[in-house]
Write a protein that holds these residues in place. Structure first.
Motif, PDB file in Angstrom:
ATOM      1  N   LEU A  21       7.998  -8.582  11.785  1.00 53.73           N
ATOM      2  CA  LEU A  21       7.147  -9.405  10.713  1.00 53.73           C
ATOM      3  C   LEU A  21       6.527  -9.761  10.724  1.00 53.73           C
ATOM      4  CD1 LEU A  21       9.292  -6.623   8.608  1.00 53.73           C
ATOM      5  CD2 LEU A  21       6.793  -6.428   8.864  1.00 53.73           C
ATOM      6  N   LYS A  22       5.849 -10.350  10.012  1.00 51.70           N
ATOM      7  CA  LYS A  22       4.633 -11.606   9.722  1.00 51.70           C
ATOM      8  C   LYS A  22       4.949 -11.910   8.203  1.00 51.70           C
ATOM      9  CE  LYS A  22       2.199 -11.987  13.594  1.00 51.70           C
ATOM     10  NZ  LYS A  22       0.317 -11.307  14.312  1.00 51.70           N
ATOM     11  N   PRO A  23       5.128 -13.232   7.441  1.00 51.28           N
ATOM     12  CA  PRO A  23       5.029 -13.506   5.958  1.00 51.28           C
ATOM     13  C   PRO A  23       3.619 -12.598   5.270  1.00 51.28           C
ATOM     14  CG  PRO A  23       5.575 -14.978   7.384  1.00 51.28           C
ATOM     15  CD  PRO A  23       5.410 -14.767   8.599  1.00 51.28           C
ATOM     16  N   GLU A  24       2.116 -12.513   6.531  1.00 48.85           N
ATOM     17  CA  GLU A  24       1.414 -12.109   5.923  1.00 48.85           C
ATOM     18  C   GLU A  24       1.108 -10.197   5.768  1.00 48.85           C
ATOM     19  OE1 GLU A  24       1.249 -14.371   8.231  1.00 48.85           O
ATOM     20  OE2 GLU A  24       0.337 -13.768  10.645  1.00 48.85           O
ATOM     21  N   ASP A  25       2.427  -9.627   6.330  1.00 48.09           N
ATOM     22  CA  ASP A  25       2.436  -8.539   6.204  1.00 48.09           C
ATOM     23  C   ASP A  25       3.125  -8.118   5.031  1.00 48.09           C
ATOM     24  OD1 ASP A  25       3.739  -8.236   9.247  1.00 48.09           O
ATOM     25  OD2 ASP A  25       1.674  -7.531   8.661  1.00 48.09           O
ATOM     26  N   THR A  26       3.135  -9.449   4.648  1.00 47.28           N
ATOM     27  CA  THR A  26       3.859  -9.187   2.702  1.00 47.28           C
ATOM     28  C   THR A  26       2.881  -8.616   1.582  1.00 47.28           C
ATOM     29  OG1 THR A  26       5.352 -11.389   2.791  1.00 47.28           O
ATOM     30  CG2 THR A  26       4.585 -10.115   0.666  1.00 47.28           C
ATOM     31  N   ALA A  27       3.614  -7.271   1.097  1.00 44.52           N
ATOM     32  CA  ALA A  27       2.218  -5.881   0.576  1.00 44.52           C
ATOM     33  C   ALA A  27       3.443  -5.252   0.137  1.00 44.52           C
ATOM     34  CB  ALA A  27       1.533  -6.031   1.181  1.00 44.52           C
ATOM     35  N   VAL A  28       2.813  -5.178  -0.881  1.00 42.50           N
ATOM     36  CA  VAL A  28       3.012  -3.025  -1.498  1.00 42.50           C
ATOM     37  C   VAL A  28       2.740  -2.056  -0.500  1.00 42.50           C
ATOM     38  CG1 VAL A  28       2.766  -1.463  -3.246  1.00 42.50           C
ATOM     39  CG2 VAL A  28       3.512  -3.656  -3.630  1.00 42.50           C
ATOM     40  N   TYR A  29       3.150  -1.399   0.091  1.00 42.80           N
ATOM     41  CA  TYR A  29       3.007  -0.481   1.281  1.00 42.80           C
ATOM     42  C   TYR A  29       2.756   0.798   0.340  1.00 42.80           C
ATOM     43  CZ  TYR A  29       3.400  -3.843   5.071  1.00 42.80           C
ATOM     44  OH  TYR A  29       2.731  -4.508   5.554  1.00 42.80           O
ATOM     45  N   TYR A  30       1.473   1.858   0.645  1.00 45.81           N
ATOM     46  CA  TYR A  30       1.979   2.982  -0.044  1.00 45.81           C
ATOM     47  C   TYR A  30       1.202   3.910   1.095  1.00 45.81           C
ATOM     48  CZ  TYR A  30       0.413   0.393  -4.288  1.00 45.81           C
ATOM     49  OH  TYR A  30       0.157  -0.681  -5.443  1.00 45.81           O
ATOM     50  N   CYS A  31       2.012   5.144   0.843  1.00 40.04           N
ATOM     51  CA  CYS A  31       1.944   6.114   2.040  1.00 40.04           C
ATOM     52  C   CYS A  31       0.953   7.143   1.104  1.00 40.04           C
ATOM     53  CB  CYS A  31       2.631   7.092   2.130  1.00 40.04           C
ATOM     54  SG  CYS A  31       4.347   8.111   1.563  1.00 40.04           S
ATOM     55  N   ALA A  32       0.296   7.744   1.848  1.00 40.99           N
ATOM     56  CA  ALA A  32      -0.745   8.804   0.887  1.00 40.99           C
ATOM     57  C   ALA A  32      -1.361   9.933   2.324  1.00 40.99           C
ATOM     58  CB  ALA A  32      -2.268   8.102   1.448  1.00 40.99           C
ATOM     59  N   ALA A  33      -1.614  10.882   2.184  1.00 40.57           N
ATOM     60  CA  ALA A  33      -1.840  12.198   2.310  1.00 40.57           C
ATOM     61  C   ALA A  33      -2.799  12.597   1.941  1.00 40.57           C
ATOM     62  CB  ALA A  33      -0.419  13.461   1.695  1.00 40.57           C
ATOM     63  N   GLY A  34      -3.534  13.242   3.218  1.00 41.60           N
ATOM     64  CA  GLY A  34      -4.884  14.132   3.046  1.00 41.60           C
ATOM     65  C   GLY A  34      -5.775  14.679   4.319  1.00 41.60           C
ATOM     66  N   ARG A  35      -6.649  14.403   3.993  1.00 41.06           N
ATOM     67  CA  ARG A  35      -7.729  15.258   5.513  1.00 41.06           C
ATOM     68  C   ARG A  35      -8.148  14.022   6.916  1.00 41.06           C
ATOM     69  NH1 ARG A  35      -5.123  20.012   4.391  1.00 41.06           N
ATOM     70  NH2 ARG A  35      -5.150  20.781   2.878  1.00 41.06           N
ATOM     71  N   LEU A  36      -7.880  14.378   7.417  1.00 42.61           N
ATOM     72  CA  LEU A  36      -8.754  13.639   8.715  1.00 42.61           C
ATOM     73  C   LEU A  36     -10.445  13.968   8.139  1.00 42.61           C
ATOM     74  CD1 LEU A  36      -6.387  13.171  11.515  1.00 42.61           C
ATOM     75  CD2 LEU A  36      -6.776  11.234   9.488  1.00 42.61           C
ATOM     76  N   ASN A  37     -11.713  12.839   8.717  1.00 43.62           N
ATOM     77  CA  ASN A  37     -12.803  13.308   8.404  1.00 43.62           C
ATOM     78  C   ASN A  37     -13.416  13.673  10.202  1.00 43.62           C
ATOM     79  OD1 ASN A  37     -13.319  10.648   9.324  1.00 43.62           O
ATOM     80  ND2 ASN A  37     -14.026   9.522   7.176  1.00 43.62           N
ATOM     81  N   VAL A  38     -14.732  13.535  10.491  1.00 42.70           N
ATOM     82  CA  VAL A  38     -14.485  13.764  11.628  1.00 42.70           C
ATOM     83  C   VAL A  38     -14.662  12.248  12.612  1.00 42.70           C
ATOM     84  CG1 VAL A  38     -16.985  15.930  11.128  1.00 42.70           C
ATOM     85  CG2 VAL A  38     -16.926  13.301  10.626  1.00 42.70           C
ATOM     86  N   ALA A  39     -14.821  11.386  11.216  1.00 43.85           N
ATOM     87  CA  ALA A  39     -15.104   9.721  12.203  1.00 43.85           C
ATOM     88  C   ALA A  39     -13.391   9.313  11.891  1.00 43.85           C
ATOM     89  CB  ALA A  39     -16.055   8.690  10.994  1.00 43.85           C
ATOM     90  N   GLY A  40     -12.841  10.126  11.812  1.00 45.53           N
ATOM     91  CA  GLY A  40     -11.323   9.739  12.203  1.00 45.53           C
ATOM     92  C   GLY A  40     -10.651   9.209  11.151  1.00 45.53           C
ATOM     93  N   GLY A  41     -11.252   8.866  10.213  1.00 48.30           N
ATOM     94  CA  GLY A  41     -10.897   8.178   8.787  1.00 48.30           C
ATOM     95  C   GLY A  41      -9.957   9.389   7.768  1.00 48.30           C
TER      96      GLY A  41
END
Length: 122
Positions: free
Chosen positions: A86-106
């Motif tokens: 881990l690096k100081p620039e990794d400092t953040a609020v981390y969120y998990c999310a659930a959903g569907r993958l689109n055709v582009a992989g997003g």
């Protein structure tokens, strides 16, 4: 309906590791792709990584490749984000999310967790 609850955040020194968990409610967890995002103070929320429903396909932001690993245990309805070097620039609020993958992989997010704070000291 899926509810997501993150845990495992905290304060760690640079070079250290943390593992975040994302516990999901509902019996259809395995039908959703799961992603992790983060938001640092004053910055927009950004993509960290994603894993597909059966856990065989993952993708990561360039900034975390080789350091972070996403996994999931569908029998436990839980997803994980293992964060190493881990690096100081990794400092953040981390969120998990659930959903569907689109055709582009997003990930098209349908559900968000409440977030957990990760602070990396130098």
């Amino acid at each position: 309906q899926v509810q997501l609850v993150e845990s495992g955040g905290g304060l760690v020194q640079a070079g250290g590791s943390l593992r975040l968990s994302c516990a999901a409610s509902g019996r259809t967890f395995s039908s959703y792709a799961m992603g992790w995002f983060r938001q640092a103070p004053g910055k927009e929320r950004e993509f960290v990584g994603v894993i597909n429903g059966d856990g065989y396909i993952t993708d990561y932001a360039d900034s975390v490749k080789g350091r972070f690993t996403i996994s999931r245990d569908n029998t436990e309805n839980t997803g994980y984000l293992q964060m190493n070097s881990l690096k100081p620039e990794d400092t953040a609020v981390y969120y998990c999310a659930a959903g569907r993958l689109n055709v582009a992989g997003g990930l098209q997010v349908e559900y968000w967790g409440q977030g957990t704070q990760v602070t990396v000291s130098s």
